[in-house]
Enzyme design. Structure first.
Site, PDB file in Angstrom:
ATOM      1  N   ARG A  81       0.773  -1.019   0.132  1.00  0.00           N
ATOM      2  CA  ARG A  81       0.134   0.082   0.139  1.00  0.00           C
ATOM      3  C   ARG A  81       1.001   1.171  -0.170  1.00  0.00           C
ATOM      4  O   ARG A  81       1.533   1.678   1.052  1.00  0.00           O
ATOM      5  CB  ARG A  81      -1.059  -0.130   1.268  1.00  0.00           C
ATOM      6  N   HIS A 118      -3.597  10.909   0.373  1.00  0.00           N
ATOM      7  CA  HIS A 118      -2.916  10.534   1.744  1.00  0.00           C
ATOM      8  C   HIS A 118      -2.501  11.980   2.191  1.00  0.00           C
ATOM      9  O   HIS A 118      -1.108  12.125   2.562  1.00  0.00           O
ATOM     10  CB  HIS A 118      -1.937   9.680   1.831  1.00  0.00           C
ATOM     11  N   GLU A 159      -7.651   8.325   6.011  1.00  0.00           N
ATOM     12  CA  GLU A 159      -7.926   8.951   7.112  1.00  0.00           C
ATOM     13  C   GLU A 159      -8.552  10.385   7.169  1.00  0.00           C
ATOM     14  O   GLU A 159      -7.770  11.482   7.610  1.00  0.00           O
ATOM     15  CB  GLU A 159      -6.751   9.114   8.288  1.00  0.00           C
ATOM     16  N   ASN A 280      -7.511   1.714   9.802  1.00  0.00           N
ATOM     17  CA  ASN A 280      -5.967   1.931  10.468  1.00  0.00           C
ATOM     18  C   ASN A 280      -6.268   1.945  11.905  1.00  0.00           C
ATOM     19  O   ASN A 280      -7.005   2.735  12.448  1.00  0.00           O
ATOM     20  CB  ASN A 280      -5.752   3.490  10.296  1.00  0.00           C
ATOM     21  N   TYR A 282      -4.347   2.028  15.859  1.00  0.00           N
ATOM     22  CA  TYR A 282      -3.247   2.299  16.675  1.00  0.00           C
ATOM     23  C   TYR A 282      -3.376   1.953  17.882  1.00  0.00           C
ATOM     24  O   TYR A 282      -2.708   1.154  18.925  1.00  0.00           O
ATOM     25  CB  TYR A 282      -2.601   3.473  16.419  1.00  0.00           C
ATOM     26  N   GLU A 352      -3.586  -0.021   8.457  1.00  0.00           N
ATOM     27  CA  GLU A 352      -2.428   0.484   8.802  1.00  0.00           C
ATOM     28  C   GLU A 352      -2.496  -0.189  10.360  1.00  0.00           C
ATOM     29  O   GLU A 352      -3.559  -0.132  11.100  1.00  0.00           O
ATOM     30  CB  GLU A 352      -2.353   1.892   9.233  1.00  0.00           C
TER      31      GLU A 352
END
Ligand code: FCB
Length: 437
Positions: A81, A118, A159, A280, A282, A352
């Protein structure tokens, strides 16, 4: 952190896509060979990037992409990606670069998965303007026409939540606006751009289209209603505002009334069916009632007027970035999505997941990734349809307002020589992929 180290990671379903992610502005460099983006303009201002750095050279991937594709091939990933820089495509020869990159990937047996936006918007454009959504769709058509014979999997946006919140509401990312809730049109125009891009991609024959949205569980600071209400509000902003227009065709919590234009008509475009939904992940966020003062959190200044306050997730180890390490938050997030959206939830791809640590013998990163891959498998066991997992990131790179101080790569980059050195985590991921074949 519990890692189950020693026990093999369970097998994922057949056809599961393993990959790594990067983005154009963070790795390409060669800034002089494209028109400027909002990030170039933002970075030029004083005090915006912590170490005072810029992405002018970054990892010089633009000139070293062959070496980087060789690293991907050595890693044995199914897919890569990366993102396509709109300002570069607008510049002479820009699309030729992606043409070469895609050829190189295909020759190496690595499936290209480009993200079309992005965060590096051409400097002349502005997401407060509705027309930017149409301009995006035109650019997407140009890219799809050129690369669509070899690219078979696409990501529209990365995002939009962070780009809206950090870039337009709080001003810590480009373009550096501090509009707070007046930034909502930026959310709507990106969502509209997503829907128009899906249409443009379909018109060019594409059939495997997704988005990469950031999500994480929101944990209330206490059971008090002031805290749970604040946490619900934050959950709407992070987890529902960018998901529900796509998945359900409606805005959550009456937010549609605050959006510009003919929102009902736009939602038909925004909810254009997608083939999979990228997440994504985290960390979770702990949120409580506003505290009436400005709050510094994770390097971000949050003004007192916000109707919530972000708190520390206590009792957890943190990465070098200070982000708490909560692998089971990924299981909680995905099973929660499945429970909330049921059959309307498209198949999930983790677009991600990763962490920032110093050093080449990065055992902490291995423990982080090991824990998260196992947590992802638990979501699969719980019946969530998950189709892929991409580590952020292949290379250490320009981490936005943090500059080069945060190292997320499986491969170390020496920024003075641009030498690449695979870290211990690169070897760990390669072995994981071998064991999954
Ligand atoms: C995400 C961004 C990505 C990278 C990681 C650490 O929010 O999409 O570009 O900065 O965080």
């Amino acid at each position: 952190m519990a890692t189950d180290a020693g026990n093999p990671i369970p097998r994922f379903p057949a056809g599961f896509l393993w990959g790594v992610s990067t983005s154009a502005h963070q790795i390409e460099g060669a800034a002089g060979e494209r028109e400027p983006s909002v990030w170039d303009a933002f970075t030029a201002g004083p005090g915006r990037v912590k170490d005072g750095s810029t992405a002018e050279v970054a990892c010089d991937h633009y000139h070293r992409y062959r070496e980087d594709v060789a690293l991907l091939a050595g890693l044995g990933v199914d897919a890569y990606r990366f993102s396509i820089s709109w300002p570069r495509v607008n510049s002479p020869g820009g699309l030729d670069f992606y043409d070469r990159l895609v050829d190189e990937l295909c020759a190496a047996g690595v499936r290209p998965v480009p993200t079309l936006f992005h965060w590096d918007l051409p400097a002349a454009l502005d997401w407060l303007e509705r027309d930017t959504a149409s301009r995006f769709a035109e650019y997407v058509s140009v890219v799809a026409e050129r690369l669509g014979d070899r690219v078979t999997k696409w990501i529209t946006l990365n995002e939009p939540a962070e780009h809206t919140l950090l870039g337009h509401a709080l001003g810590v990312h480009a373009p550096g606006r501090k509009l707070l809730f007046d930034a909502l049109p930026v959310a709507h125009h990106q969502l509209l751009a997503h829907g128009l891009a899906v249409r443009a991609l379909r018109a060019a024959g594409a059939s495997d289209i997704g988005i990469a949205n950031s999500h994480g569980p929101t944990w209330p600071a206490s059971k008090e209603s002031a805290d749970t209400e604040a946490a619900d509000f934050y959950d709407v902003l992070l987890n529902r505002l960018f998901a529900e227009p796509l998945i359900l065709g409606e805005y959550p919590s009456g937010l549609g009334e605050l959006m510009p234009g003919d929102v009902t008509a736009d939602l038909k475009v925004i909810s254009e069916p997608i083939d999979w939904y990228g997440v994504n992940y985290y960390a979770p966020t702990k949120v409580g009632a506003p505290q009436g003062t400005e709050i510094e959190f994770g390097g971000i200044t949050m003004p007192a007027e916000l109707p919530f306050s972000v708190r520390d997730v206590e009792g957890r180890p943190v990465t070098d970035f200070g982000w708490p390490i909560v692998p089971e938050g990924l299981t909680e997030l995905l099973t929660g999505f499945r429970d909330r959206y049921g059959d309307r939830l498209p198949p999930i791809v983790i677009t991600e997941n990763g962490c920032s640590y110093e050093g080449i013998d990065d055992q902490d990163r291995i423990a982080y990734l090991d824990g998260h891959v196992r947590a992802l498998h638990r979501a699969v066991e719980a019946g969530v349809d998950v189709r892929g997992y991409f580590v952020w990131s292949l290379l250490d790179n320009f981490e936005w307002a943090e500059g080069y101080a945060r190292r997320f790569g499986l491969v170390h980059v020496d920024y003075s020589t641009l030498e690449r050195t695979p870290k211990a985590s690169y070897g760990w991921f390669r072995e994981l992929l071998r064991a999954q074949r």
